[in-house]
Design a protein around this motif. Structure first.
Motif, short mmCIF file in Angstrom:
data_model
loop_
_atom_site.label_atom_id
_atom_site.label_comp_id
_atom_site.label_asym_id
_atom_site.label_seq_id
_atom_site.Cartn_x
_atom_site.Cartn_y
_atom_site.Cartn_z
N TRP A 25 0.86 -1.18 0.00
CA TRP A 25 0.00 0.00 0.00
C TRP A 25 0.90 1.24 0.00
O TRP A 25 1.78 1.37 0.86
N CYS A 26 0.66 2.13 -0.93
CA CYS A 26 1.45 3.36 -0.97
C CYS A 26 0.58 4.49 -1.51
O CYS A 26 -0.51 4.26 -2.05
N SER A 27 1.07 5.71 -1.36
CA SER A 27 0.33 6.86 -1.89
C SER A 27 0.70 7.06 -3.36
O SER A 27 1.56 6.38 -3.91
N GLU A 28 0.05 7.99 -3.99
CA GLU A 28 0.09 8.12 -5.44
C GLU A 28 1.49 8.29 -6.01
O GLU A 28 1.83 7.73 -7.06
N LYS A 29 2.34 9.05 -5.32
CA LYS A 29 3.65 9.38 -5.87
C LYS A 29 4.56 8.17 -6.03
O LYS A 29 5.48 8.18 -6.85
N GLN A 30 4.33 7.12 -5.24
CA GLN A 30 5.23 5.97 -5.32
C GLN A 30 4.71 4.85 -6.24
O GLN A 30 5.43 3.89 -6.51
N VAL A 31 3.47 4.95 -6.71
CA VAL A 31 2.85 3.84 -7.43
C VAL A 31 3.65 3.42 -8.66
O VAL A 31 4.02 2.25 -8.81
N ASP A 32 3.94 4.35 -9.54
CA ASP A 32 4.58 4.00 -10.82
C ASP A 32 5.93 3.33 -10.62
O ASP A 32 6.22 2.28 -11.21
N LEU A 37 9.47 -1.65 -10.17
CA LEU A 37 10.39 -2.44 -9.35
C LEU A 37 9.78 -3.81 -9.03
O LEU A 37 10.49 -4.82 -8.98
N GLY A 38 8.47 -3.83 -8.81
CA GLY A 38 7.79 -5.10 -8.54
C GLY A 38 7.88 -6.06 -9.70
O GLY A 38 8.07 -7.27 -9.53
N GLU A 39 7.75 -5.54 -10.91
CA GLU A 39 7.87 -6.38 -12.11
C GLU A 39 9.28 -6.97 -12.21
O GLU A 39 9.46 -8.13 -12.57
N GLU A 40 10.28 -6.16 -11.88
CA GLU A 40 11.67 -6.65 -11.92
C GLU A 40 11.91 -7.71 -10.85
O GLU A 40 12.60 -8.71 -11.09
N PHE A 41 11.32 -7.51 -9.68
CA PHE A 41 11.47 -8.48 -8.60
C PHE A 41 10.84 -9.81 -9.00
O PHE A 41 11.40 -10.88 -8.77
N LYS A 42 9.67 -9.73 -9.62
CA LYS A 42 8.99 -10.96 -10.06
C LYS A 42 9.82 -11.68 -11.11
O LYS A 42 9.96 -12.92 -11.07
N VAL A 49 4.45 -8.92 -7.12
CA VAL A 49 4.31 -7.78 -6.22
C VAL A 49 3.16 -6.92 -6.73
O VAL A 49 3.21 -6.40 -7.84
N GLU A 50 2.13 -6.81 -5.93
CA GLU A 50 0.96 -6.00 -6.30
C GLU A 50 1.01 -4.67 -5.54
O GLU A 50 1.01 -4.65 -4.30
N VAL A 51 1.05 -3.59 -6.28
CA VAL A 51 1.12 -2.25 -5.69
C VAL A 51 -0.26 -1.63 -5.75
O VAL A 51 -0.84 -1.49 -6.83
N GLY A 70 -4.66 -10.19 10.31
CA GLY A 70 -3.78 -10.84 9.37
C GLY A 70 -4.10 -10.51 7.93
O GLY A 70 -3.74 -11.26 7.01
N GLN A 71 -4.76 -9.39 7.72
CA GLN A 71 -5.18 -9.00 6.38
C GLN A 71 -4.47 -7.70 5.97
O GLN A 71 -3.63 -7.20 6.68
N GLY A 72 -4.87 -7.17 4.82
CA GLY A 72 -4.27 -5.92 4.36
C GLY A 72 -2.94 -6.14 3.68
O GLY A 72 -2.59 -7.25 3.27
N ALA A 73 -2.18 -5.08 3.58
CA ALA A 73 -0.90 -5.12 2.86
C ALA A 73 0.17 -5.87 3.64
O ALA A 73 0.17 -5.88 4.87
N ASP A 74 1.08 -6.48 2.90
CA ASP A 74 2.28 -7.06 3.52
C ASP A 74 3.27 -5.95 3.87
O ASP A 74 4.02 -6.05 4.85
N ILE A 75 3.27 -4.90 3.05
CA ILE A 75 4.18 -3.77 3.23
C ILE A 75 3.39 -2.48 3.06
O ILE A 75 2.56 -2.38 2.15
N ILE A 76 3.63 -1.52 3.93
CA ILE A 76 3.04 -0.19 3.75
C ILE A 76 4.16 0.84 3.62
O ILE A 76 5.25 0.66 4.18
N VAL A 77 3.89 1.88 2.87
CA VAL A 77 4.83 2.99 2.72
C VAL A 77 4.21 4.18 3.44
O VAL A 77 3.11 4.62 3.10
N GLY A 78 4.89 4.66 4.47
CA GLY A 78 4.30 5.74 5.26
C GLY A 78 5.32 6.53 6.05
O GLY A 78 6.52 6.44 5.82
#
Length: 391
Positions: A25-32, A37-42, A49-51, A70-78
């Motif tokens: 989960w992240c805000s708009e500025k980090q999505v792209d 990076l998620g595609e490269e990691f995969k 990696v789903e953003v 135990g739900q929600g994002a695995d990683i949050i950006v905040g």
């Protein structure tokens, strides 16, 4: 043979279906940039990696609701000031030591630390600095005495039409660099974390810092009514030579055609740096996630690397948290000036009790600059008020 092939295909299908997926989960500025990076990691590790975009103001509240189940994002950006509440509630996972930690600014790491443990990977910082108009001040002052001397010369030369120096005189956020530079503090830093019962806003250092503010007022450099709006508009209009402000204001100054520079806030005395509040953004791992070990590996072995952090900077250009990334962007003097200021700074306390501080300190500074209380009286009363609200 046919039966064996069916079983083999079934096993492969189950493996594919069970393949873990990391959700961020992240805000708009980090999505792209995070999607790329998620595609490269995969491609490299075979993990999807789903953003997901979540309004920044909603990330923490949404996480507080989802994570305990135990739900929600695995990683949050905040923001780092979420850390205290999330760590106390057992919702974010400590980050183990890894080799690249030495390359991060200590201020950024401290911001994401709580109780002696690191709870996030910082990627960006934010802090105020000295912003100066080069038409009046070709080179920034190194000390506050130099700033005062230059400001007086400009005030005298332009007869008040151009102010030598302005900042928000009764706003704790803008005066904090003086207080912290001389040894004041909000809450005492201990090995176990911040001690909210030990408040250092009326100690010797805090008193000395606010007396510097009072000197600026008494010597006619600052006016008690100076506030953010006055400072910002006068600098934008070319009527202020030096101010203390943050990176959020730079675009407006560029658009106004001001020939400006950015530098760390001058030393309070030779060898005594000003220490502004620092805000830090970073990645935190859901402690209740079944994928938390994979999430930590994703952060420490991929996201935290110099090359990745540089690409995050390019996608969301904020002050970098890694020293070696600053070297890669040193051709941007604005980023260098603000980052060096942040490196001297103090992370905004990442505990909920910080909410009790702002109004009490703003009121104390207001009394001081308007001559309605001594520095000692105003700060003592502010600390008593903060303690009462916390209790």
């Amino acid at each position: 043979m046919k039966k064996f092939l069916v079983i083999a295909l079934l096993v492969v299908s189950l493996v594919v279906l069970a393949q873990p997926k990391l959700t961020i989960w992240c805000s708009e500025k980090q999505v792209d940039i995070l999607q790329k990076l998620g595609e490269e990691f995969k491609a490299k590790y075979g993990v999807e990696v789903e953003v997901q975009y979540v309004n920044f103001q909603d990330i923490k509240s949404k996480f507080l609701t989802a994570a305990p189940e135990g739900q929600g994002a695995d990683i949050i950006v905040g923001a780092h000031d979420w850390v205290g509440e999330l760590a106390v509630n057992g919702l974010i996972e400590p980050i183990p030591n890894f080799s690249d930690l030495k390359n991060f600014y200590e201020t950024a790491l401290n911001a994401f630390s709580y109780g002696g443990k690191l709870y996030g990977i910082p990627y960006a910082m934010e802090a105020i600095a000295l912003i100066y108009n080069k038409d009046y001040v070709p080179e920034p002052p190194k000390t506050m005495d130099e700033l005062i001397e230059i400001a007086k010369q400009i005030d005298e030369e332009f007869g008040g039409e151009v102010r030598g120096f302005i900042t928000s005189a009764a706003e704790f956020y803008y005066i904090a660099p003086f207080i912290f530079g001389y040894g004041g503090y909000v809450f005492k830093q201990t090995e176990k974390g911040l001690d909210v019962n030990d408040i250092g806003l009326a100690n010797e250092g805090a008193i000395k810092g606010v007396k510097l503010l009072k000197r600026l007022v008494d010597e006619g450099i600052l006016d008690p009514s100076d506030n953010y709006q006055i400072m910002d508009s006068m600098f934008r209009e070319g009527q202020a030579a030096m101010i203390i402000n943050g990176p959020w204001a730079i675009k407006a100054y560029k658009d106004a055609g001001i020939d400006y520079g950015v530098a760390p806030i001058p030393d309070l005395e030779p060898g005594v740096p000003a220490r502004p509040f620092v805000g830090v953004q970073g990645f935190m791992v859901n402690a209740k996630s079944p994928n938390k070990l994979l999430a930590i590996e994703f952060l420490t072995s991929f996201i935290a690397k110099k090359e990745t952090m540089y690409r995050i900077y390019l996608g969301d250009p904020r002050l970098p948290s890694r020293k070696d990334v600053l070297e890669l962007v040193k051709d941007n003097p604005d980023v260098v000036g603000f980052t060096l200021s942040a490196a001297n700074g103090i992370p905004m306390p990442n505990v909920p009790q910080m909410a009790a501080v702002w109004a009490a300190m703003n009121d104390a500074l207001n009394l001081v600059v308007n001559g309605k209380a001594t520095v000692e009286e105003a700060l003592k009363n502010a600390v008593e008020r903060i303690k009462a609200q916390i209790q």
